[in-house]
Design a protein around this motif. Structure first.
Motif, PDB file in Angstrom:
ATOM      1  N   ARG A 164       2.481   0.522   0.078  1.00 38.07           N
ATOM      2  CA  ARG A 164       1.552   1.648  -0.058  1.00 38.07           C
ATOM      3  C   ARG A 164       1.334   2.041  -1.521  1.00 38.07           C
ATOM      4  O   ARG A 164       0.205   2.314  -1.925  1.00 38.07           O
ATOM      5  CB  ARG A 164       2.093   2.854   0.718  1.00 38.07           C
ATOM      6  CG  ARG A 164       1.278   4.142   0.550  1.00 38.07           C
ATOM      7  CD  ARG A 164       0.017   4.150   1.364  1.00 38.07           C
ATOM      8  NE  ARG A 164       0.325   4.129   2.787  1.00 38.07           N
ATOM      9  CZ  ARG A 164       0.609   5.202   3.531  1.00 38.07           C
ATOM     10  NH1 ARG A 164       0.596   6.409   2.967  1.00 38.07           N
ATOM     11  NH2 ARG A 164       0.882   5.077   4.806  1.00 38.07           N
ATOM     12  N   TYR A 165       2.421   2.088  -2.306  1.00 36.88           N
ATOM     13  CA  TYR A 165       2.326   2.677  -3.647  1.00 36.88           C
ATOM     14  C   TYR A 165       2.488   1.682  -4.790  1.00 36.88           C
ATOM     15  O   TYR A 165       2.285   2.056  -5.952  1.00 36.88           O
ATOM     16  CB  TYR A 165       3.372   3.793  -3.798  1.00 36.88           C
ATOM     17  CG  TYR A 165       3.111   4.936  -2.842  1.00 36.88           C
ATOM     18  CD1 TYR A 165       2.126   5.878  -3.102  1.00 36.88           C
ATOM     19  CD2 TYR A 165       3.845   5.047  -1.660  1.00 36.88           C
ATOM     20  CE1 TYR A 165       1.876   6.912  -2.215  1.00 36.88           C
ATOM     21  CE2 TYR A 165       3.598   6.084  -0.767  1.00 36.88           C
ATOM     22  CZ  TYR A 165       2.610   7.005  -1.043  1.00 36.88           C
ATOM     23  OH  TYR A 165       2.352   8.019  -0.161  1.00 36.88           O
ATOM     24  N   TYR A 177       3.063  15.791  -6.013  1.00 40.16           N
ATOM     25  CA  TYR A 177       3.516  14.429  -5.722  1.00 40.16           C
ATOM     26  C   TYR A 177       4.142  14.218  -4.337  1.00 40.16           C
ATOM     27  O   TYR A 177       4.220  13.072  -3.878  1.00 40.16           O
ATOM     28  CB  TYR A 177       4.531  13.982  -6.783  1.00 40.16           C
ATOM     29  CG  TYR A 177       3.996  14.036  -8.188  1.00 40.16           C
ATOM     30  CD1 TYR A 177       2.951  13.207  -8.594  1.00 40.16           C
ATOM     31  CD2 TYR A 177       4.526  14.928  -9.121  1.00 40.16           C
ATOM     32  CE1 TYR A 177       2.454  13.264  -9.887  1.00 40.16           C
ATOM     33  CE2 TYR A 177       4.028  14.986 -10.419  1.00 40.16           C
ATOM     34  CZ  TYR A 177       2.998  14.154 -10.794  1.00 40.16           C
ATOM     35  OH  TYR A 177       2.497  14.206 -12.076  1.00 40.16           O
ATOM     36  N   ASN A 229       5.322   7.820  -5.158  1.00 38.81           N
ATOM     37  CA  ASN A 229       4.031   8.404  -5.521  1.00 38.81           C
ATOM     38  C   ASN A 229       4.080   9.019  -6.913  1.00 38.81           C
ATOM     39  O   ASN A 229       3.120   8.908  -7.687  1.00 38.81           O
ATOM     40  CB  ASN A 229       3.643   9.468  -4.491  1.00 38.81           C
ATOM     41  CG  ASN A 229       2.258  10.027  -4.733  1.00 38.81           C
ATOM     42  OD1 ASN A 229       1.303   9.287  -4.968  1.00 38.81           O
ATOM     43  ND2 ASN A 229       2.131  11.346  -4.683  1.00 38.81           N
ATOM     44  N   ALA A 267       3.953   6.091  -9.283  1.00 44.94           N
ATOM     45  CA  ALA A 267       2.634   5.467  -9.259  1.00 44.94           C
ATOM     46  C   ALA A 267       1.624   6.301 -10.037  1.00 44.94           C
ATOM     47  O   ALA A 267       0.817   5.764 -10.813  1.00 44.94           O
ATOM     48  CB  ALA A 267       2.170   5.273  -7.818  1.00 44.94           C
ATOM     49  N   GLN A 268       1.668   7.611  -9.839  1.00 46.74           N
ATOM     50  CA  GLN A 268       0.737   8.484 -10.556  1.00 46.74           C
ATOM     51  C   GLN A 268       1.111   8.647 -12.023  1.00 46.74           C
ATOM     52  O   GLN A 268       0.315   9.160 -12.817  1.00 46.74           O
ATOM     53  CB  GLN A 268       0.667   9.843  -9.866  1.00 46.74           C
ATOM     54  CG  GLN A 268       0.022   9.797  -8.491  1.00 46.74           C
ATOM     55  CD  GLN A 268      -0.453  11.157  -8.032  1.00 46.74           C
ATOM     56  OE1 GLN A 268      -1.049  11.916  -8.795  1.00 46.74           O
ATOM     57  NE2 GLN A 268      -0.168  11.481  -6.782  1.00 46.74           N
TER      58      GLN A 268
END
Length: 326
Positions: free
Chosen positions: A114-115, A200, A225, A228-229
């Protein structure tokens, strides 16, 4: 702890070591604190937070002297990297991490799909922040934040975090008695501050709540997340230990050159092979200065530092993650 105060070359052991002295006793705490809470209620109401949420959030909340003691008299120890490493990268932690990763291997794979963040840095952060979910803090977050927003050293910062905590409660992600964390309000297994949670935290379990306290899917996905961000690059490493020839300085994480250029200068990977391609930009860090360990660090090192802006912390995350995945 993202957005919360983080040590750089100092490792703050306030959560593990009792305060050396006591903070001054609170003067007339009940009346002053009640007035403060009334002002917070008014601000929260203007922000659209429901009265029922505020009633439950502030039920039984009182000034917490232990919180002020920790905040005002944190025992600080200036540590070398070698000492810090010895404290946080222990065989016990590595064994626990390998067990945690093995028990959640399929979940880690789903999170990576997903990430785009693999298990190693997630496990490294999970292990450093809460020993893989076993030590998350038992302070009531609303009470701790309210105390620090009332009389703490950074009242404005903590008032903002308190408002964020109230928004979380109003959304229904957690009940007030389940919103526990450190004395400074860092919450759950990833130790997110409330504002970091709002940015997040994710509901990876799919039950409508972002539960970083008890839901392992939400915990691991929320850490992923965050990374990733913060610019994590899939398929790349954070860095690795290297040896350097005598007289070669380590100019720091921001003085980046291609690995091939470092190799021509005599830099060699510890363990025999590079974990990145020859054109990968890398900085050299010697956390204890000349004569100590040296690390080549890549772009993903910066992503870890956005979780906690300490070189010690980011290196430890990388090393723990690498060891628990071997």
């Amino acid at each position: 702890m993202p957005t919360r105060p983080m040590p750089t070359r100092r490792f703050l052991l306030a959560s593990a070591v009792p305060a050396l002295t006591s903070a001054p006793a609170l003067a007339n705490p009940v009346d002053g604190f009640r007035g403060f809470l009334n002002s917070v209620r008014a601000e929260a109401s203007r922000a659209g937070i429901r009265p029922a949420t505020l009633d439950s959030a502030f039920a039984g909340v009182a000034p917490n002297q232990k919180v002020l003691d920790r905040d005002q008299h944190q025992p600080e120890f200036t540590l070398t990297w070698a000492r810090y490493r010895g404290l946080v990268i222990t065989q016990k932690r590595i064994i626990a991490g390998r067990q945690a990763v093995a028990a959640n291997r399929m979940l880690f794979q789903r999170v990576e799909q997903r990430y785009g963040v693999n298990a190693a840095p997630i496990a490294g952060i999970w292990g450093l922040e809460s020993s893989f979910g076993t030590g998350t803090g038992d302070f009531r977050v609303v009470e701790a934040l309210a105390t620090l927003a009332w009389q703490g050293r950074r009242a404005s910062f903590f008032r903002g975090e308190l408002m964020a905590a109230l928004k979380i409660l109003d959304h229904g992600d957690v009940a007030p008695n389940g919103m526990t964390g450190s004395y400074a309000g860092a919450m759950g297994q990833p130790q997110f501050m409330p504002t970091s949670y709002l940015r997040y935290a994710v509901d990876f379990e799919g039950n409508g709540r972002r539960d970083i306290w008890t839901s392992r899917p939400d915990v691991l996905a929320s850490i992923a997340n965050y990374l990733a961000q913060s610019g994590w690059r899939p398929g790349q490493s954070w860095g690795q230990a290297v040896s350097v020839p005598p007289g070669l300085d380590a100019p720091g994480r921001d003085a980046r050159r291609p690995l091939a250029e470092w190799a021509r200068a005599g830099v060699r990977p510890v363990g025999g092979r590079w974990v990145a391609t020859s054109d990968t930009p890398a900085g050299l860090i010697a956390p204890d200065g000349p004569g100590g360990e040296v690390f080549a660090v890549f772009g993903n090192f910066t992503a870890i530092r956005r979780y906690n802006p300490s070189d010690f912390y980011a290196i430890a995350v990388g090393l723990i993650g690498d060891q628990v995945l071997t």
